[in-house]
Design an enzyme around this catalytic site. Sequence first.
Site, PDB file in Angstrom:
ATOM      1  N   GLU A   1      35.903  36.009  47.804  1.00  0.00           N
ATOM      2  CA  GLU A   1      37.377  36.009  47.869  1.00  0.00           C
ATOM      3  C   GLU A   1      37.861  35.125  49.012  1.00  0.00           C
ATOM      4  O   GLU A   1      38.566  35.563  49.927  1.00  0.00           O
ATOM      5  CB  GLU A   1      37.887  37.445  48.015  1.00  0.00           C
ATOM      6  CG  GLU A   1      37.525  38.290  46.805  1.00  0.00           C
ATOM      7  CD  GLU A   1      38.182  39.663  46.782  1.00  0.00           C
ATOM      8  OE1 GLU A   1      38.431  40.215  47.863  1.00  0.00           O
ATOM      9  OE2 GLU A   1      38.447  40.173  45.683  1.00  0.00           O
TER      10      GLU A   1
ATOM     11  N   GLU B   1      34.106  41.066  39.778  1.00  0.00           N
ATOM     12  CA  GLU B   1      34.599  42.345  40.307  1.00  0.00           C
ATOM     13  C   GLU B   1      35.744  42.820  39.436  1.00  0.00           C
ATOM     14  O   GLU B   1      36.705  42.074  39.201  1.00  0.00           O
ATOM     15  CB  GLU B   1      35.150  42.200  41.734  1.00  0.00           C
ATOM     16  CG  GLU B   1      34.135  42.097  42.808  1.00  0.00           C
ATOM     17  CD  GLU B   1      34.748  42.116  44.213  1.00  0.00           C
ATOM     18  OE1 GLU B   1      35.787  42.785  44.417  1.00  0.00           O
ATOM     19  OE2 GLU B   1      34.175  41.454  45.082  1.00  0.00           O
TER      20      GLU B   1
HETATM   21  C1  BG6 Z   1      37.597  43.021  46.869  1.00  0.00           C
HETATM   22  C2  BG6 Z   1      36.373  42.885  47.700  1.00  0.00           C
HETATM   23  O1  BG6 Z   1      38.646  42.717  47.723  1.00  0.00           O
HETATM   24  O2  BG6 Z   1      37.963  44.232  46.334  1.00  0.00           O
HETATM   25  C3  BG6 Z   1      35.552  44.141  47.847  1.00  0.00           C
HETATM   26  O3  BG6 Z   1      35.580  41.794  47.356  1.00  0.00           O
HETATM   27  C4  BG6 Z   1      36.473  45.341  47.837  1.00  0.00           C
HETATM   28  O4  BG6 Z   1      34.796  44.028  49.013  1.00  0.00           O
HETATM   29  C5  BG6 Z   1      37.163  45.396  46.484  1.00  0.00           C
HETATM   30  O5  BG6 Z   1      35.838  46.536  48.124  1.00  0.00           O
HETATM   31  C6  BG6 Z   1      38.045  46.600  46.267  1.00  0.00           C
HETATM   32  O6  BG6 Z   1      38.913  46.758  47.315  1.00  0.00           O
HETATM   33  P1  BG6 Z   1      39.026  48.111  48.137  1.00  0.00           P
HETATM   34  O7  BG6 Z   1      39.909  47.785  49.241  1.00  0.00           O
HETATM   35  O8  BG6 Z   1      39.596  49.106  47.201  1.00  0.00           O
HETATM   36  O9  BG6 Z   1      37.649  48.453  48.569  1.00  0.00           O
END
Ligand code: BG6
Length: 476
Positions: A182, A374
Site C-alpha cells: 500500500e 487483500e
Molecule cells: C491494509 C493493510 O491497510 O489493510 C493491512 O495492508 C491491514 O496491514 C488491513 O491490516 C486492514 O486494516 P486494519 O486497520 O483493519 O487492520
Amino acid sequence: MPGSLFPQDFLWGGAIAANQAEGACFEGGKGLSIADVIPYGANRHPVKMGIEKRFKLRDDEYYPSHLAIDFYHQYKRDIALMAEMGFSVFRTSIAWSRLFPRGDEVTPNPEGIAYYLDLFNECKKYHIEPLVTLCHFDVPMHLVTEYGSWRDRKMIDFFVTYAKACFEAFDGIVKYWLTFNEINLLLHTPFSSSGLVFEEGENSEQVKYQAAHHQLVASALATKIAHEVNAQNQVGCMLAGGGYYPWSPKPEDVWAAMEKDRENLFFIDVQVRGYYPAYAQRIFRENKVTLLVTEEDEQILKNTVDFVSFSYYASRCASADMGDGTNLSINAAQSLSSPYIKQSEWGWGIDPLGLRLTANMLYDRYQKPLFLVENGLGAHDKLNEDGEIIDDYRTDYHRSHIQALGDAIADGIPIMGYISWGCIDLVSASTGEMSKRYGFVYVDKDDQGAGSLTRIRKKSFWWYKKVIASHGNDLY
Ligand code: BG6
C-alpha cells in the site's frame, strides 16, 4: 476447473504481514522496527501520523506487535490450517529488521534467512505459492533515528541491499514479490507506513513526496534486480485501492473525486509507466514541493512492474467541500459516508460493485494483470456456548466480493488471484486491536494482549474451503 469463471491458474489464498502476526520481537536477532514502537490506545494515532516521536519503548504503553499472534513460533500449525482450506497462495511479508536488524548492515542475519527459508519451504510442502512483500509497514528503527528513514536517499541503497539478499536467499522458492505494501499510504500515515516523523514548521508535503520518490526508485531498482536474479520472478506494485465516488453529479464534486483518486494512483502511475504523470507537476507546485530527481533516477524508474496488486475493502466518496457529510477514515483515507453504502462496525463501506469498478478502472489505466491481494471484513466475533464462531456476515462479505471479481473477469480483465486479508486473526494495523477480526481462523487473544493464543476454525473456514475446492463455482 471446466466451466469456472476463474481461470485455471487463478490463485486462492490469504494474507498476513510479519509485523501483525509474527511477534517474537526480540528473538532471532531481530532489530526494533517502526511497528514495534506504535502503541495501542490513545497515543497510537499521533505516533502513526509522525506527529509524536516515539523512538523508544515506554513502560506505560502496550505494543501489540511484540507478541502479535506468535506466528513466528506457530507457523507450522498455521500453514497447515491454510493448507487444509486448500490455499494455493499465501501472502506474508519479511520483517526487514529480522534480516538487517539495524538496516544499514551489508550482509543479512543468517538466523532471519533460516527462519524465512523454513517458512517458505513449509508453504511449498503443501504446494502453496508464497507471495512475499518486502516492506509491509516495517522499517528498522535504526534507519529512522540515524537517517530520518525515507527522507534520506541512502535508504535506496539500504533497501536494495535487503531486497537483493531476499531474491538471492529465496531464489527458486519465492517467485511472486511485492516491493512496498500500500505504497500510497505514505501520504496518509507517514510514520506507520514509512517511518517519517516531522519537525515543527517544516513542509511535510515536501518530506513525503521526496520520500515517495526514494521509495519509487528503490522499488524500480529492486524490480530490476529481481529480474536479473531470476527471469521467472514476477514483481508487483501494491495499491491501497478503492476508488472515490463523487458526492453528487456537481462537476466540482466529480473533479474532487478524480483528485482524490490521483493522490493514490500517483504512485502506481510511476511504477507501471516508468515516469511521473503530467498532473504530478501541479501537485508539487501547489504543495511547494521541489523534488530532487537525478537523470539516473529517471532511467531507473523505467524498470516497471509485472503486475498491479491492490487491496480492496471499501469504496470512498469525495466532494468539493469535504465538510458536506460525515467524515470517515477508510483504510487511512478520508471519505464521506455515502447514504447508498452499508458500513462495517468500523465504518468501512461494504461495496462489492466498487471492487468491480476499481478493477476495471485499474485495468483500463494500466493494461497489466491485476492481483487482489487483500480483501476482508473486520468484525467482532463471539464464541457461542458450543465454542463455535458463526460468522455468516464474513461469508456474505467474501461471497459478494468474489462474485464481483468474477464479474470483473467476465469484463475481460486478467486477474491473477483472490487473497483474503487476515486469513487468521491478527493485530489490526489501524487500531492495534485484536477484536477487529478478519480471519477464517480465530485466535484467542484480546486487545490488551491476554489470551491462550489457541486457534479455532470459524464457520467461514469450512465455507472458504468449499469455495476453493470448487474453484469459485460454489459460493454458498
Ligand atoms: C491494509 C493493510 O491497510 O489493510 C493491512 O495492508 C491491514 O496491514 C488491513 O491490516 C486492514 O486494516 P486494519 O486497520 O483493519 O487492520
